[in-house]
Write an enzyme that holds these catalytic residues in place. Structure first.
Site, PDB file in Angstrom:
ATOM      1  N   ASP A 130       0.834  -1.204   0.000  1.00 62.15           N
ATOM      2  CA  ASP A 130       0.000   0.000   0.000  1.00 62.15           C
ATOM      3  C   ASP A 130       0.868   1.253   0.000  1.00 62.15           C
ATOM      4  O   ASP A 130       2.069   1.198   0.284  1.00 62.15           O
ATOM      5  CB  ASP A 130      -0.935   0.004   1.224  1.00 62.15           C
ATOM      6  CG  ASP A 130      -0.168   0.006   2.541  1.00 62.15           C
ATOM      7  OD1 ASP A 130       0.857  -0.700   2.628  1.00 62.15           O
ATOM      8  OD2 ASP A 130      -0.568   0.726   3.470  1.00 62.15           O
ATOM      9  N   GLU A 195       0.154  -1.181   5.709  1.00 62.89           N
ATOM     10  CA  GLU A 195       1.183  -0.717   6.655  1.00 62.89           C
ATOM     11  C   GLU A 195       0.946   0.729   7.063  1.00 62.89           C
ATOM     12  O   GLU A 195       1.135   1.100   8.208  1.00 62.89           O
ATOM     13  CB  GLU A 195       2.567  -0.867   6.013  1.00 62.89           C
ATOM     14  CG  GLU A 195       3.739  -0.648   6.962  1.00 62.89           C
ATOM     15  CD  GLU A 195       4.194   0.806   7.092  1.00 62.89           C
ATOM     16  OE1 GLU A 195       4.963   1.108   8.004  1.00 62.89           O
ATOM     17  OE2 GLU A 195       3.758   1.652   6.279  1.00 62.89           O
TER      18      GLU A 195
HETATM   19 ZN    ZN Z   1       6.690   2.246   4.242  1.00 60.26          ZN
END
Ligand code: ZN
Length: 492
Positions: A130, A195
């Site tokens: 992401d 994340e």
């Molecule tokens: Zn990162």
């Protein structure tokens, strides 16, 4: 000849002083010489299987053109976008998908390349798929989700953080598999898909590994890069390898008073009380110290420094106060030596002529290894020293403690740092503390050590592109990343 008493005293004092200086100089020199260079030798020739650079760059460009943004708002549906990226990966890395059968858990990806020696603990390479959103698309030189290739760079959100890692790891693994030579220890690739908003994905990957009773020797994730030596007062570039990351804690401090009309204010309003509390905290920050990752940083870089600084760093018992005051003067180094303190939000009365019945400030702290949320709140209460002010944590305590500090003498650290020396011969190596949070912290329960490092040289300006504008990676730097992972995987 008779020496007058005052002269005799003077000679004696001079002699004592001279002796003291000579002893001090001897101690300083001895300590300095006791700190030999810790830099690993480049002991192996770089082994990198054949790679088609054009195709590798094309695959990176394609991956960057898929806007896999992590949104804070859970109502935004990102399934289709992530699906598209996964399809691309499947097409781009046929050997991995045919031979290793990657497991998709939600939008996260887990790949295992089994080793030949079941007694050896596996290693895991982590990355995330992401990216953070783009604030102002028009202010970019190349559109952020174009994957444009121009001027020797591949442009796009995620080109430094962190699709470059994921893609380079896949390229390295694909080419490694094709050689037909198996690793001794199993190698995992594990890519989270969120994340940037906390890493629930990485947690699900860890749960899967736990359920299979997997115990890892080490994890390598993003976190630090190779930076110009000038940032640290050295000539050669320095590969900073994160051996720990700070914890994340948000506190609210609140002052309460009777409200009322602003035409007849009391001696002290809630705003005054809060202001005084903030001022006290500013004047008495959490104590600074050089230990853990900061101490390791200086142990590794000290011997490489010019003489005067080398002597100072080798004699911290004497130079520490001076060193601490120098480090505290710069935000980037101050963050290395203490739990940092940043008031970020303020609120009080909703109206200009109404006294606030409560005034609040939100303070964001990044917690040094060794400090605990309890210690920090205790420090706050003691420094504020006013019962009318209440302190409470408003972020989860689970993430408040810093990570464990990983070893710099583990076998994996030696392989990792040795490979840096081999692929980037001119570079110095130093352990360091990561100030932000990464997915790697979720792996703590199932691994011995965690290292946070991308094999990529970035200038100071490039560092600003991460989460900023005009994120891009140099084509040669990306190809070198792949080479590094190929070489390191070859040692497993
Ligand atoms: Zn990162």
């Amino acid at each position: 000849m008779k020496i007058p008493p005052h002269l005799r005293l003077f000679l004696l004092a001079s002699f004592v002083l001279l002796f003291a200086f000579a002893t001090l100089a001897a101690v300083l020199t001895w300590n300095t010489l006791q700190q030999p260079s810790r830099q690993p030798a480049a002991s192996k020739a770089v082994i990198a299987p054949v790679l088609d650079p054009e195709q590798a760059l094309r695959r990176l460009s394609q991956a960057l053109s898929v806007p896999t943004i992590s949104w804070q708002d859970p109502a935004i549906d990102t399934k289709q976008t992530f699906d598209k990226l996964h399809q691309q990966l499947e097409q781009g890395f046929p050997e991995i998908y045919k031979q290793l059968k990657p497991e998709r858990i939600g939008q996260n990806l887990l790949i295992r390349w089994p080793g030949t020696d079941a007694k050896l603990k596996p290693v895991l390479f982590a990355a995330h798929l992401d990216v953070v959103p783009v604030e102002n698309r028009n202010s970019w030189q190349k559109p952020p989700f174009s994957g444009a290739r121009s001027g020797g760079f591949v442009w796009g959100r995620g080109s430094l953080d962190d699709k470059n890692s994921a893609m380079a790891l896949l390229e390295a693994l694909e080419t490694r598999i094709k050689t037909g030579r198996l690793p001794k220890r199993s190698i995992y690739l594990a890519f989270g898909a969120d994340e940037e908003i906390g890493g629930k994905g990485a947690q699900s990957l860890v749960r899967r590994l736990k359920s299979q009773k997997v115990k890892l020797a080490a994890v390598l994730d993003e976190g630090m890069v190779i930076v110009p030596g000038s940032m640290i007062g050295l000539n050669p570039p320095v590969a900073l390898i994160g051996i720990a990351e700070k914890g994340y804690l948000t506190l609210e401090i609140k002052a309460e008073q009777l409200g009322g009309h602003a035409s007849m204010p009391p001696q002290e309003t809630a705003v005054d009380i809060l202001g005084t509390a903030l001022q006290r905290l500013r004047n008495q920050p959490l104590p600074a110290r050089i230990e853990g990752p900061a101490a390791e940083l200086f142990n590794w870089l000290g011997p490489e420094m010019p003489t005067l600084r080398r002597v100072a760093l080798a004699n911290r018992w004497l130079a520490e106060p001076l060193l601490l005051s120098q480090l505290a003067a710069k935000p980037s180094t101050n963050a290395l030596i203490r739990t940092s303190f940043a008031p970020t939000m303020l609120s009080a009365s909703p109206k200009e002529n109404v006294l606030a019945s409560q005034a609040k400030s939100v303070i964001n702290l990044r917690v040094l290894p060794g400090d605990t949320p309890e210690m920090i709140q205790e420090h706050f209460k003691r420094v504020i020293n006013d019962d009318r002010v209440k302190v409470r944590a408003i972020s989860p305590l689970a993430t408040a403690k810093a990570s464990r500090v990983s070893r710099t003498d583990s076998e994996f650290f030696k392989l990792l740092s040795g490979s840096v020396k081999e692929v980037f011969p001119q570079v110095l190596i130093a352990p360091n503390l990561v100030l932000a949070a990464t997915d790697s912290r979720h792996y703590e329960p199932i691994t011995e050590d965690i290292y946070r490092f991308q094999p990529l040289f970035l200038s100071e300006k490039d560092l600003d592109r991460i989460h900023g504008r005009n994120e891009r990676i140099s084509e040669s730097g990306y190809l070198r990343m792949i080479q590094y992972y190929q070489h390191l995987m070859g040692k497993m």
